[in-house]
Scaffold this active site. Structure first.
Site, short mmCIF file in Angstrom:
data_model
loop_
_atom_site.label_atom_id
_atom_site.label_comp_id
_atom_site.label_asym_id
_atom_site.label_seq_id
_atom_site.Cartn_x
_atom_site.Cartn_y
_atom_site.Cartn_z
N ALA A 231 3.83 -1.15 4.12
CA ALA A 231 2.99 -2.09 4.88
C ALA A 231 3.19 -3.55 4.46
CB ALA A 231 1.51 -1.69 4.79
N GLY A 232 4.43 -3.93 4.17
CA GLY A 232 4.71 -5.31 3.79
C GLY A 232 4.35 -6.30 4.90
N GLY A 233 4.71 -5.97 6.12
CA GLY A 233 4.40 -6.85 7.27
C GLY A 233 2.90 -6.97 7.46
N SER A 234 2.18 -5.87 7.26
CA SER A 234 0.72 -5.88 7.40
C SER A 234 0.09 -6.73 6.30
CB SER A 234 0.16 -4.46 7.30
OG SER A 234 0.76 -3.66 8.29
N ALA A 235 0.66 -6.65 5.10
CA ALA A 235 0.15 -7.48 3.99
C ALA A 235 0.29 -8.96 4.35
CB ALA A 235 0.93 -7.17 2.71
N VAL B 119 10.97 -4.60 2.73
CA VAL B 119 10.89 -4.82 4.19
C VAL B 119 11.21 -3.50 4.90
CG1 VAL B 119 11.88 -6.10 6.14
CG2 VAL B 119 11.62 -7.22 3.91
N ALA B 120 10.37 -3.13 5.89
CA ALA B 120 10.53 -1.86 6.62
C ALA B 120 10.74 -0.70 5.65
CB ALA B 120 11.68 -1.95 7.63
N ASP C 36 -2.29 -0.82 9.90
CA ASP C 36 -2.40 -0.94 8.44
C ASP C 36 -2.98 -2.28 7.99
OD1 ASP C 36 -1.29 1.56 8.03
OD2 ASP C 36 0.75 0.78 7.80
N LYS D 131 0.85 -1.21 0.00
CA LYS D 131 0.00 0.00 0.00
C LYS D 131 0.87 1.24 0.00
CE LYS D 131 0.78 1.73 4.29
NZ LYS D 131 1.61 2.84 4.49
O1 C5P Z 1 -0.13 -0.13 14.44
P1 C5P Z 1 1.28 -0.48 14.18
O2 C5P Z 1 1.76 -1.60 15.08
O3 C5P Z 1 1.59 -0.75 12.75
O4 C5P Z 1 2.13 0.79 14.59
C1 C5P Z 1 3.53 0.74 14.73
C2 C5P Z 1 3.99 1.98 15.47
O5 C5P Z 1 3.82 3.13 14.63
C3 C5P Z 1 3.21 2.30 16.72
O6 C5P Z 1 3.73 1.61 17.85
C4 C5P Z 1 3.41 3.79 16.85
O7 C5P Z 1 4.69 4.09 17.36
C5 C5P Z 1 3.40 4.25 15.38
N1 C5P Z 1 2.07 4.69 14.94
C6 C5P Z 1 1.57 5.87 15.42
N2 C5P Z 1 0.32 6.29 15.02
C7 C5P Z 1 -0.40 5.56 14.14
C8 C5P Z 1 0.10 4.35 13.61
C9 C5P Z 1 1.35 3.94 14.04
O8 C5P Z 1 2.22 6.56 16.21
N3 C5P Z 1 -1.59 6.01 13.75
#
Ligand code: C5P
Length: 305
Positions: free
Chosen positions: A105-109, A100-101, A141, A14
């Site tokens: 959003a590869g990990g989310s996929a 990767v990273a 994501d 994405k």
């Molecule tokens: O939700 P996810 O685990 O992908 O988020 C990873 C990190 O990204 C969160 O721990 C946070 O530090 C940051 N994040 C954020 N606000 C968001 C989404 C992610 O601060 N809306």
């Protein structure tokens, strides 16, 4: 009906066409106003039964990444297994193509792919609404990776509303040899904005109108990422890469999500190919390829009885 012996799914990368980041919330997340678009390059996942446990194996050409309990695909399979008290196990074979990273959003996929594949493999018949609920618990994501298309994301990104889009957009995706951690980029964003009140974010209506009309120039003029400055402060060379893309006529150029992958909107496929070749030769990225959006969310490609 017998449970399948193999399920093969694909989950899309994405980008955020717009990423407006609001203030830090008490739960450690930031309030977002974003427009997601799924692209047609995908990670592929093959799920097969095993007696117990969840085991993740990487495909031959996949980049190295942790495959233990911290991997989001493993966490996804485990949370479905626990929620539905599944006794059987699963072996997940992951062919990784999304950086990767990289901010795509590869990990989310992979997590979304694991949810769909295990739901079928274990014959759980969980409705999409339940998968979306588990997805939101796994990461901000993950729901969009399941959903696909183009969608507005609010709250921390997990609350989705589909956006009407016409036409197809050609993106050039330029990968970086380095990786950036999403929490680190958000923390840098907070640091950079420490001495101002961050307003509530909102998606510009001009972007939604451009998407509705399929107007590439208007969409290119509206794309924006509030995390870009933070990502550039951590990887200054990204600024040069964005500038190079604009010089080659990209209608819009930005860091994707928390970076360091950068995306460039091209006029059409031919122009996209030119921009991709030109960027590949700058030495500022490890490679550039074309992707089109919007693409589907997780798709089931094969189910073998
Ligand atoms: O939700 P996810 O685990 O992908 O988020 C990873 C990190 O990204 C969160 O721990 C946070 O530090 C940051 N994040 C954020 N606000 C968001 C989404 C992610 O601060 N809306």
């Amino acid at each position: 009906m017998t449970a399948p012996s193999l399920v093969y799914v694909a989950a899309p990368a994405k980008i955020n066409l717009y990423l407006g980041v609001g203030p830090l919330r008490p739960d450690g997340y930031h309030e977002l106003a974003t427009v997601f678009q799924a692209l047609d390059f995908v990670d592929e996942l093959v799920a097969t039964p095993q007696q117990s446990g969840v085991r993740l194996v990487l495909g031959q050409d996949s980049p190295k990444l942790p495959v233990g309990p911290g991997n989001l695909a493993v966490r996804a399979a485990r949370s479905l297994k626990k929620r539905r008290s599944v006794k059987a196990g699963v072996r997940l074979l992951l062919d990784k193509h999304i950086p990767v990273a990289g901010g795509m959003a590869g990990g989310s996929a992979d997590a979304a792919a694991a949810l769909v594949a295990c739901n079928l493999l274990w014959d759980l018949q969980c409705p999409q609404s339940e998968l979306m609920e588990i997805a939101a618990e796994l990461g901000s994501d993950v729901p969009f990776s399941l959903h696909g298309g183009t969608a507005l994301g609010s709250s921390r990104g997990e609350v989705l509303t589909p956006v009407l889009t016409t036409g197809t957009f050609t993106w050039v995706v330029a990968e970086s040899p380095s990786r950036l951690s999403t929490p680190d980029v958000y923390a840098r964003y907070d640091q950079l904005n420490a001495d101002r009140d961050i307003p509530s974010p909102a998606v510009p209506t001009a972007l939604l109108a451009g998407l509705r009309r399929g107007d590439v120039a208007d969409v290119g003029a509206c794309i924006h990422n509030d995390l870009q400055q933070a990502a550039i402060s951590m990887r200054p060379e990204l600024d040069l890469l964005l500038e190079a893309g604009r010089d080659y006529g990209a209608l819009g150029a930005m860091v994707s999500g928390s970076g360091p992958t950068c995306v460039f909107l091209a006029e059409n496929e031919e122009h996209g190919a030119e921009v991709a070749v030109a960027l590949s030769m700058t030495g500022l990225c490890s490679g550039a390829r074309i992707a089109t959006g919007p693409a589907h969310g997780v798709r089931v490609l094969q189910v073998t009885e």
